[in-house]
Design a protein around this motif. Structure first.
Motif, short mmCIF file in Angstrom:
data_model
loop_
_atom_site.label_atom_id
_atom_site.label_comp_id
_atom_site.label_asym_id
_atom_site.label_seq_id
_atom_site.Cartn_x
_atom_site.Cartn_y
_atom_site.Cartn_z
N PRO A 30 -8.50 -11.50 -1.69
CA PRO A 30 -8.98 -11.27 -3.05
C PRO A 30 -7.89 -10.90 -4.07
CG PRO A 30 -9.53 -9.40 -1.67
CD PRO A 30 -8.94 -10.45 -0.77
N GLY A 31 -6.81 -10.30 -3.64
CA GLY A 31 -5.77 -9.86 -4.56
C GLY A 31 -4.74 -10.92 -4.85
N ARG A 32 -4.01 -10.75 -5.95
CA ARG A 32 -2.94 -11.66 -6.34
C ARG A 32 -1.75 -10.84 -6.82
NH1 ARG A 32 -5.28 -14.50 -3.69
NH2 ARG A 32 -6.49 -16.33 -4.15
N PHE A 33 -0.56 -11.42 -6.68
CA PHE A 33 0.65 -10.80 -7.21
C PHE A 33 1.51 -11.88 -7.84
CE2 PHE A 33 2.84 -12.63 -3.73
CZ PHE A 33 4.20 -12.55 -3.99
N ALA A 34 2.46 -11.45 -8.67
CA ALA A 34 3.39 -12.39 -9.29
C ALA A 34 4.68 -11.67 -9.65
CB ALA A 34 2.78 -13.01 -10.54
N MET A 81 -2.43 -11.51 -2.20
CA MET A 81 -1.89 -10.20 -1.84
C MET A 81 -2.99 -9.32 -1.27
SD MET A 81 -0.08 -7.46 -4.36
CE MET A 81 1.03 -6.26 -3.70
N ASP A 82 -2.69 -8.66 -0.17
CA ASP A 82 -3.55 -7.60 0.35
C ASP A 82 -2.94 -6.29 -0.13
OD1 ASP A 82 -5.30 -9.22 1.72
OD2 ASP A 82 -4.22 -9.09 3.60
N TYR A 83 -3.73 -5.50 -0.87
CA TYR A 83 -3.21 -4.28 -1.45
C TYR A 83 -4.26 -3.18 -1.39
CZ TYR A 83 -1.49 -0.98 -4.94
OH TYR A 83 -1.07 0.15 -5.58
N GLU A 84 -3.83 -1.99 -1.01
CA GLU A 84 -4.68 -0.81 -1.07
C GLU A 84 -3.97 0.23 -1.90
OE1 GLU A 84 -6.26 0.66 2.60
OE2 GLU A 84 -6.66 -1.37 3.34
N PHE A 85 -4.60 0.61 -3.02
CA PHE A 85 -4.00 1.55 -3.96
C PHE A 85 -3.71 2.92 -3.34
CE2 PHE A 85 -4.51 4.82 -7.30
CZ PHE A 85 -3.41 4.50 -8.06
N GLY A 89 0.83 -1.19 0.00
CA GLY A 89 0.00 0.00 0.00
C GLY A 89 0.87 1.24 0.00
N SER A 90 0.22 2.38 0.16
CA SER A 90 0.92 3.66 0.16
C SER A 90 1.93 3.71 1.30
CB SER A 90 -0.07 4.81 0.33
OG SER A 90 -0.96 4.84 -0.75
N ARG A 91 3.01 4.41 1.05
CA ARG A 91 4.04 4.60 2.06
C ARG A 91 3.52 5.47 3.18
NH1 ARG A 91 8.98 7.77 0.73
NH2 ARG A 91 9.70 7.78 2.86
N ARG A 92 3.89 5.14 4.40
CA ARG A 92 3.49 5.93 5.57
C ARG A 92 4.28 7.23 5.57
NH1 ARG A 92 3.70 2.91 11.27
NH2 ARG A 92 5.34 1.91 10.12
N GLY A 93 3.60 8.36 5.41
CA GLY A 93 4.25 9.66 5.51
C GLY A 93 5.22 9.98 4.40
N GLY A 94 4.96 9.54 3.18
CA GLY A 94 5.88 9.88 2.11
C GLY A 94 5.40 9.41 0.76
#
Length: 193
Positions: free
Chosen positions: A95-99, A150-154, A38-43
């Motif tokens: 629900p997410g996937r990565f490769a 993968m757990d991902y938040e855009f 996910g998004s970087r914390r504070g940057g």
């Protein structure tokens, strides 16, 4: 307090692509990987943790210098996924996937991969299938060295991402500093006019 798996990590900061090249060259079972991002914390940029029970956990911090140039740093933060880290990585039900995939090295290899992929898609087109099974078969057809849930938040951060950042606080600080140096060198924090 650091877990035994964390104490064994090498904490050597490298270019993010070197980390992925190591994963791509590993002969570990490819479908055992899991990731959270996910998004970087504070940057500017994103955080990605991905792990495999017998290989360990990696942390990457990346940002887009421009639409064609992704830059970043990473390190291995644990040599294995222990009982403390396991619940922080997603399960098969996510629900997410990565490769991870390296390009074919030759025309012949590219043709072979394309043929296997075409055959895999034909089989799935002719028979009832579920999305997870299709994904796994496609990844096997293209010889992906690492794939999984993968757990991902855009535009946010999964809670597990914050927990992993707190667990690996030393790596978090070190990688953030290294990434900030890259961002400063590239002047990506300044606008156009």
């Amino acid at each position: 307090m650091r877990t035994p798996a964390q104490r064994d990590a090498d904490m050597r900061v490298r270019d993010w692509q070197e980390i992925l090249a190591d994963v791509a060259s590993d002969s570990t079972d490819p479908d055992g990987w899991r990731a959270v991002a996910g998004s970087r914390r504070g940057g500017l940029g994103e955080d990605l943790y991905f792990g495999h029970p017998s290989v360990g956990v990696y942390h990457l911090k990346t940002y887009a210098k421009n639409p064609r140039d992704l830059r970043g740093v990473g390190t291995r933060v644990a040599r294995r996924v222990d009982d403390e880290l396991d619940p922080l990585l997603p399960t098969e039900g996510s629900p997410g996937r990565f490769a991870v995939r390296s390009p074919p090295e030759s025309k012949d290899e590219a043709k072979d991969v394309a043929t296997r992929l075409e055959e895999t898609l034909k089989v799935h087109a002719e028979a009832p299938t579920d999305p997870d099974h299709l994904f796994e078969d496609v990844m096997e057809a293209i010889d992906s060295p690492a794939f999984g849930p993968m757990d991902y938040e855009f535009d946010g951060r999964p809670d597990e991402l914050d927990e992993l950042g707190d667990t690996f606080e030393e790596a978090e600080e070190l990688l953030s500093a290294e990434l900030e140096d890259l961002i400063d060198e590239d002047d990506v924090d300044r606008g156009f006019h």
